[in-house]
Every structure is written in structure tokens, then in C-alpha cells.
Design a protein around this motif. Structure first.
Motif, PDB file in Angstrom:
ATOM      1  N   GLU A  21       0.813  -1.221   0.000  1.00  0.00           N
ATOM      2  CA  GLU A  21       0.000   0.000   0.000  1.00  0.00           C
ATOM      3  C   GLU A  21       0.846   1.270   0.000  1.00  0.00           C
ATOM      4  OE1 GLU A  21      -3.292   0.356   2.604  1.00  0.00           O
ATOM      5  OE2 GLU A  21      -3.831  -1.759   2.470  1.00  0.00           O
ATOM      6  N   ASN A  22       2.048   1.202   0.583  1.00  0.00           N
ATOM      7  CA  ASN A  22       2.868   2.422   0.643  1.00  0.00           C
ATOM      8  C   ASN A  22       3.667   2.649  -0.631  1.00  0.00           C
ATOM      9  OD1 ASN A  22       4.454   0.186   1.120  1.00  0.00           O
ATOM     10  ND2 ASN A  22       5.843   1.220   2.525  1.00  0.00           N
ATOM     11  N   LEU A  23       3.603   1.728  -1.594  1.00  0.00           N
ATOM     12  CA  LEU A  23       4.328   1.893  -2.855  1.00  0.00           C
ATOM     13  C   LEU A  23       3.418   2.097  -4.060  1.00  0.00           C
ATOM     14  CD1 LEU A  23       7.244  -0.733  -2.699  1.00  0.00           C
ATOM     15  CD2 LEU A  23       7.401   1.746  -2.509  1.00  0.00           C
ATOM     16  N   VAL A  24       2.156   1.721  -3.933  1.00  0.00           N
ATOM     17  CA  VAL A  24       1.291   1.703  -5.107  1.00  0.00           C
ATOM     18  C   VAL A  24       1.112   3.100  -5.706  1.00  0.00           C
ATOM     19  CG1 VAL A  24      -0.820   1.862  -3.727  1.00  0.00           C
ATOM     20  CG2 VAL A  24      -0.908   0.879  -6.019  1.00  0.00           C
ATOM     21  N   GLU A  25       1.011   4.146  -4.874  1.00  0.00           N
ATOM     22  CA  GLU A  25       0.836   5.499  -5.405  1.00  0.00           C
ATOM     23  C   GLU A  25       2.044   5.926  -6.215  1.00  0.00           C
ATOM     24  OE1 GLU A  25      -0.290  10.043  -3.950  1.00  0.00           O
ATOM     25  OE2 GLU A  25      -0.078   8.429  -2.484  1.00  0.00           O
ATOM     26  N   SER A  26       3.238   5.672  -5.704  1.00  0.00           N
ATOM     27  CA  SER A  26       4.457   6.026  -6.411  1.00  0.00           C
ATOM     28  C   SER A  26       4.578   5.249  -7.714  1.00  0.00           C
ATOM     29  CB  SER A  26       5.673   5.748  -5.515  1.00  0.00           C
ATOM     30  OG  SER A  26       6.882   5.846  -6.246  1.00  0.00           O
ATOM     31  N   GLU A  27       4.219   3.966  -7.703  1.00  0.00           N
ATOM     32  CA  GLU A  27       4.341   3.147  -8.905  1.00  0.00           C
ATOM     33  C   GLU A  27       3.389   3.615 -10.002  1.00  0.00           C
ATOM     34  OE1 GLU A  27       6.401   0.836  -9.760  1.00  0.00           O
ATOM     35  OE2 GLU A  27       7.504   0.629  -7.892  1.00  0.00           O
ATOM     36  N   LEU A  28       2.168   3.927  -9.627  1.00  0.00           N
ATOM     37  CA  LEU A  28       1.188   4.323 -10.638  1.00  0.00           C
ATOM     38  C   LEU A  28       1.386   5.745 -11.133  1.00  0.00           C
ATOM     39  CD1 LEU A  28      -2.150   2.797  -9.270  1.00  0.00           C
ATOM     40  CD2 LEU A  28      -0.770   1.984 -11.186  1.00  0.00           C
ATOM     41  N   PHE A  29       1.638   6.670 -10.201  1.00  0.00           N
ATOM     42  CA  PHE A  29       1.633   8.092 -10.549  1.00  0.00           C
ATOM     43  C   PHE A  29       3.013   8.740 -10.532  1.00  0.00           C
ATOM     44  CE2 PHE A  29      -2.368   7.138  -8.152  1.00  0.00           C
ATOM     45  CZ  PHE A  29      -3.165   6.992  -9.279  1.00  0.00           C
ATOM     46  N   GLY A  30       4.039   7.999 -10.071  1.00  0.00           N
ATOM     47  CA  GLY A  30       5.391   8.536 -10.056  1.00  0.00           C
ATOM     48  C   GLY A  30       5.671   9.349  -8.798  1.00  0.00           C
ATOM     49  N   HIS A  31       6.923   9.744  -8.636  1.00  0.00           N
ATOM     50  CA  HIS A  31       7.298  10.567  -7.480  1.00  0.00           C
ATOM     51  C   HIS A  31       8.446  11.495  -7.853  1.00  0.00           C
ATOM     52  CE1 HIS A  31      10.092   7.032  -6.971  1.00  0.00           C
ATOM     53  NE2 HIS A  31      10.942   8.021  -6.795  1.00  0.00           N
ATOM     54  N   GLU A  32       8.594  12.546  -7.061  1.00  0.00           N
ATOM     55  CA  GLU A  32       9.688  13.500  -7.229  1.00  0.00           C
ATOM     56  C   GLU A  32      10.827  13.144  -6.270  1.00  0.00           C
ATOM     57  OE1 GLU A  32      10.012  15.736  -9.464  1.00  0.00           O
ATOM     58  OE2 GLU A  32       7.985  15.626 -10.315  1.00  0.00           O
ATOM     59  N   LYS A  33      11.978  13.646  -6.561  1.00  0.00           N
ATOM     60  CA  LYS A  33      13.135  13.431  -5.695  1.00  0.00           C
ATOM     61  C   LYS A  33      12.838  13.953  -4.295  1.00  0.00           C
ATOM     62  CE  LYS A  33      18.079  14.543  -5.312  1.00  0.00           C
ATOM     63  NZ  LYS A  33      19.222  15.244  -5.958  1.00  0.00           N
ATOM     64  N   GLY A  34      13.104  13.120  -3.286  1.00  0.00           N
ATOM     65  CA  GLY A  34      12.878  13.516  -1.908  1.00  0.00           C
ATOM     66  C   GLY A  34      11.447  13.399  -1.441  1.00  0.00           C
ATOM     67  N   ALA A  35      10.571  12.804  -2.250  1.00  0.00           N
ATOM     68  CA  ALA A  35       9.163  12.696  -1.861  1.00  0.00           C
ATOM     69  C   ALA A  35       8.976  11.810  -0.646  1.00  0.00           C
ATOM     70  CB  ALA A  35       8.339  12.169  -3.034  1.00  0.00           C
ATOM     71  N   THR A  93      11.436   8.748   2.019  1.00  0.00           N
ATOM     72  CA  THR A  93      12.736   8.176   2.328  1.00  0.00           C
ATOM     73  C   THR A  93      13.125   7.160   1.253  1.00  0.00           C
ATOM     74  OG1 THR A  93      12.326   8.436   4.684  1.00  0.00           O
ATOM     75  CG2 THR A  93      14.083   6.915   4.037  1.00  0.00           C
ATOM     76  N   GLY A  94      14.283   7.345   0.646  1.00  0.00           N
ATOM     77  CA  GLY A  94      14.741   6.449  -0.405  1.00  0.00           C
ATOM     78  C   GLY A  94      14.452   6.954  -1.809  1.00  0.00           C
ATOM     79  N   ALA A  95      13.713   8.059  -1.933  1.00  0.00           N
ATOM     80  CA  ALA A  95      13.420   8.634  -3.249  1.00  0.00           C
ATOM     81  C   ALA A  95      14.587   9.552  -3.644  1.00  0.00           C
ATOM     82  CB  ALA A  95      12.106   9.399  -3.214  1.00  0.00           C
ATOM     83  N   PHE A  96      15.675   8.949  -4.107  1.00  0.00           N
ATOM     84  CA  PHE A  96      16.877   9.717  -4.424  1.00  0.00           C
ATOM     85  C   PHE A  96      16.783  10.430  -5.771  1.00  0.00           C
ATOM     86  CE2 PHE A  96      18.354   6.090  -1.764  1.00  0.00           C
ATOM     87  CZ  PHE A  96      18.685   6.828  -0.638  1.00  0.00           C
ATOM     88  N   ASP A  97      15.880   9.953  -6.631  1.00  0.00           N
ATOM     89  CA  ASP A  97      15.690  10.575  -7.940  1.00  0.00           C
ATOM     90  C   ASP A  97      14.205  10.626  -8.254  1.00  0.00           C
ATOM     91  OD1 ASP A  97      18.534  10.832  -8.974  1.00  0.00           O
ATOM     92  OD2 ASP A  97      18.469   8.687  -8.541  1.00  0.00           O
ATOM     93  N   ALA A  98      13.850  11.533  -9.153  1.00  0.00           N
ATOM     94  CA  ALA A  98      12.472  11.574  -9.645  1.00  0.00           C
ATOM     95  C   ALA A  98      12.223  10.356 -10.536  1.00  0.00           C
ATOM     96  CB  ALA A  98      12.226  12.862 -10.416  1.00  0.00           C
ATOM     97  N   LYS A  99      11.004   9.856 -10.507  1.00  0.00           N
ATOM     98  CA  LYS A  99      10.676   8.667 -11.287  1.00  0.00           C
ATOM     99  C   LYS A  99       9.256   8.780 -11.835  1.00  0.00           C
ATOM    100  CE  LYS A  99       9.901   3.685 -10.797  1.00  0.00           C
ATOM    101  NZ  LYS A  99       9.838   2.540  -9.850  1.00  0.00           N
ATOM    102  N   PRO A 100       9.086   8.622 -13.143  1.00  0.00           N
ATOM    103  CA  PRO A 100       7.727   8.623 -13.702  1.00  0.00           C
ATOM    104  C   PRO A 100       6.979   7.359 -13.307  1.00  0.00           C
ATOM    105  CG  PRO A 100       9.320   8.058 -15.404  1.00  0.00           C
ATOM    106  CD  PRO A 100      10.113   8.431 -14.183  1.00  0.00           C
ATOM    107  N   GLY A 101       5.668   7.464 -13.209  1.00  0.00           N
ATOM    108  CA  GLY A 101       4.846   6.305 -12.891  1.00  0.00           C
ATOM    109  C   GLY A 101       4.391   5.593 -14.152  1.00  0.00           C
ATOM    110  N   TRP A 102       3.558   4.554 -13.953  1.00  0.00           N
ATOM    111  CA  TRP A 102       3.140   3.741 -15.091  1.00  0.00           C
ATOM    112  C   TRP A 102       2.161   4.471 -16.001  1.00  0.00           C
ATOM    113  CZ3 TRP A 102       6.260   0.120 -16.192  1.00  0.00           C
ATOM    114  CH2 TRP A 102       6.978  -0.521 -15.184  1.00  0.00           C
ATOM    115  N   PHE A 103       1.432   5.450 -15.470  1.00  0.00           N
ATOM    116  CA  PHE A 103       0.570   6.243 -16.350  1.00  0.00           C
ATOM    117  C   PHE A 103       1.417   7.023 -17.351  1.00  0.00           C
ATOM    118  CE2 PHE A 103      -3.002   5.439 -13.563  1.00  0.00           C
ATOM    119  CZ  PHE A 103      -4.086   5.540 -14.419  1.00  0.00           C
TER     120      PHE A 103
END
Length: 385
Positions: free
Chosen positions: A113-127, A129-139
Motif C-alpha cells: 500500500e505504501n508503494l502503489v501510489e508512487s508506482e502508478l503516478f510517479g514521485h519527485e526526488k525527496g518525496a 525516504t529512499g526517493a533519491f531521484d524523480a521517477k515517472p509512474g506507469w501512467f
């Protein structure tokens, strides 16, 4: 992670009736077989790797696929595990205006549950703990093409809210970002549970449900389309014969009868595994009845010549024992009998599946969210787990 980032359209093959060798003849306008790309890499998957359209129900399904594919409508695919939902999704994509653009398949049940939002919609750097780089989601990965969300019923409610907004606004906001990113994605969702029940139980948003099922495709179980069993068997024989380096392999008539008599609880994937095993042990390039090893714990379905009915694994003696046990409980006049019975079923299924929520939910035919909420309610797990 349960993800498939294969971008080209589904490989489309066609086959002759089962009385002739499956040797890749010219295309028939109404019947055929579709396969996943690189099915050799999916030998341990529960997904179906091939889908045929020989049975009248399958021919009707193919006609409906061809009707809805050219549109941009969202599609909801309903069917048991192993019936080929991803194959159908890929075929919808291949017949659409988005053919040749990305097709991204995502299993919603594979994420915590704590990863599904990042996987689908992506995240920005520092969003987080462990988000060292920005990453696009599957959308974003599927932008311009089709996104296939399998096991859509397993999405947590707060993600359902965000998914609904994405479908309405056609834009995503990465985790930790303030700026929206426009997207152009056709969504195809799939489930093996009854979403109507999840909606009634408050575990799936009604507005999202109707947003997803603009076009509905219901995949019948293999036992309900017996006309596909033998063509699929011939296809898998030809596929594994080539992989194993065999010459032509034949299927005896009594072997065909044995295949037609089985209930196929595992659907197409179960049939593929049984044919694979049969080719490993058969002799003289002939698959005999004794080479077809069927599980003994499942009831047999009616012969293909009889009217197709849905096999009930709870019919017969087990059901009678359950009925007798319930009648005994009714006589006790327990004040909260229903809740007690439900708790007993949930606990028994959870323990039987070695405390695996996803497997227990699948066995009972409910979504993971329903199973989780019931386990929390009865105190079997913590709400923070």
C-alpha cells in the motif's frame, strides 16, 4: 514486481479446426488464437499465454472485442484467474487506434500500500525516504497508448480516489509534486472478483466502478466454453513440441475425451501445464489417456456434448456436511451467528493460505481490500500491517 513493460501489440496467430495439424494456416476472419509476447518466459506465471476463439461463446466475445476496440472508451474485463484477461486487453489495444504505441501491463495486487501510489503516478526526488531521484509512474510510461491494470479490486480506497481524478482530469500529479502532468492513456482494468459486492461493502468506490466499466467484457471460464478446449490443447502441443525439438505429436481420441471431462478450475493456464507435462512423459509422439494427469480433488464437468453448466466444487457431500453443521448452529440461536460464521470462514481461509491475504481473497472470490477489512475487523491483523 508483477509488471510487464512490453510495448508492441500482441502477437496474433490463427489456427485450423482441431481435426487438422495446428500449422499456422491463413487467417480466418472470425476465429483465431492470440498469444502473449515471449510466452516462453512465463512458464511459472498464472497468466494464460494463449486464447482461442472456436467455441460459440468465444466467437461472440471476439465480435464484441472488435466492436469496442476502435473506441477510446475505458474497458473493464471480468473473468476468473487464468482465463486470459491480459490477452484480451492486448487484443483490444492491437485493434485500436493506439496500436503500435505503448501497452503497459501492471498487476495492482503486486504492490504494497505504501508503494502503489508512487508506482502508478510517479514521485519527485525527496518525496519519501529512499526517493533519491524523480521517477515517472506507469501512467506516464503508457502515455499515448494503453494502460492495463490487473486486479483493480486490490487498490486501496485512497488510491481509488486519485485514480478517479486522473481519469476525470486526464493528468497525473507525482508524489511530492505540485504540478500536474497531462496524459493521454486508454485504461483497461481487469478483476477476478465481483466489484459490485466490493462496492456494496464499501471497499470499492461506486463512481470509479462506473467510470471503469464504460465497456464491459466478461470472459467465460474454460469449462463454460468446451469448444475451445481441444483447439487450445492442439496449440499447446504444437508450441511445446517445437520447444522440446519433437517431431509431430498426436493426441488420441480418448485423451481428448478426458480433457473435455475436466472442470478446469485453473482455466487456460492449467490446460497448458497439463499438456506440457504430457509431452514430457508421452512415448512414440502420441499423447495417450494415461499421459493426461488431472488433479483428483476437483469434480468433473459434463461432457462437451451436454449443455454447458458451471461446475460447483462445493456440491455433493461437502456441501451436505456444511448444511448439517449450519442447521446445528441454527438450533443454538446464537445472538450474532452471522458474524461468528463469517469470522470462522475468514480465519479458516487465512490460515489455510498460510496467512497470505491475496491468496485467501482469491480463494473466497473477494478482493484483497475486502479480505483485509474483515481480518482487521476480527482482530486477525493490525490496521497498521
Amino acid at each position: 514486481m508483477g509488471l510487464d513493460r512490453t510495448l508492441p501489440h500482441a502477437d496474433v496467430l490463427f489456427m485450423t479446426p482441431p481435426s487438422t495439424p495446428p500449422s499456422r494456416p491463413p487467417a480466418d476472419p472470425t476465429r483465431g488464437v492470440i498469444t502473449l509476447p515471449n510466452p516462453q518466459s512465463l512458464t511459472t506465471s498464472i497468466r494464460a499465454t494463449a486464447q482461442v476463439f472456436e467455441d460459440p461463446q468465444s466467437v461472440a466475445l471476439l465480435a464484441r472485442i472488435r466492436q469496442i476496440a476502435p473506441s477510446e472508451a475505458n474497458v473493464l474485463i471480468i473473468g476468473e484467474t487464468g482465463t486470459g484477461k491480459e490477452l484480451v486487453a492486448r487484443h483490444v489495444h492491437a485493434l485500436s487506434q493506439r496500436q503500435g504505441r505503448p501497452f503497459v501491463a501492471v498487476n495492482c495486487g503486486a504492490f504494497s500500500e505504501n508503494l502503489v501510489e508512487s508506482e502508478l503516478f510517479g514521485h519527485e526526488k525527496g518525496a519519501f525516504t529512499g526517493a533519491f531521484d524523480a521517477k515517472p509512474g506507469w501512467f506516464e510510461a503508457a502515455n499515448g497508448g494503453t494502460l492495463f491494470l490487473d486486479e483493480i479490486g486490490d487498490l486501496p480506497l485512497h488510491i481509488q480516489v486519485k485514480l478517479l481524478r486522473v481519469l476525470q482530469e486526464r493528468e497525473v500529479v507525482r508524489l511530492g509534486a505540485r504540478k500536474a502532468i497531462p496524459i493521454n492513456v486508454r485504461l483497461i482494468a481487469a478483476t477476478n472478483v465481483r466489484l459490485e459486492e466490493a462496492v456494496a461493502a464499501g471497499n470499492f468506490r461506486e463512481d470509479l466502478y462506473y467510470r471503469l466499466r464504460v465497456a464491459l467484457l466478461t470472459l467465460p471460464a474454460l469449462r463454460d466454453r468446451p469448444g475451445d478446449i481441444i483447439p487450445l490443447a492442439h496449440y499447446f502441443i504444437d508450441e511445446y513440441r517445437r520447444r522440446l525439438g519433437y517431431q509431430r505429436v498426436s493426441l488420441q481420441a480418448d485423451s481428448e475425451a478426458k480433457l473435455l471431462s475436466h472442470a478446469w478450475p485453473g482455466n487456460i493456464r492449467e490446460l497448458e501445464n497439463i499438456i506440457h507435462h504430457a509431452l514430457l512423459i508421452c512415448k512414440d509422439n502420441l499423447v495417450r489417456q494415461e499421459d493426461i494427469h488431472l488433479p483428483l480433488s476437483w469434480p468433473l464437468a459434463p461432457r462437451a456434448s451436454a449443455p454447458a453448466t458451471t461446475a460447483d466444487p462445493c456440491s455433493g457431500e461437502p456441501q451436505e456436511r456444511l448444511r448439517s453443521a449450519l442447521q446445528g448452529l441454527f438450533q443454538l440461536q446464537h445472538e450474532h451467528l452471522y458474524d461468528w460464521i463469517e469470522e470462522t470462514v475468514i480465519r479458516a481461509a487465512y490460515d489455510y493460505c498460510h496467512r497470505n491475504q491475496v491468496q485467501a481473497a482469491r480463494m473466497l472470490g473477494v478482493s484483497r481490500n475486502v479480505m483485509r477489512s474483515r481480518l482487521i475487523k476480527i482482530g486477525a491483523i493490525s490496521a497498521l500491517k
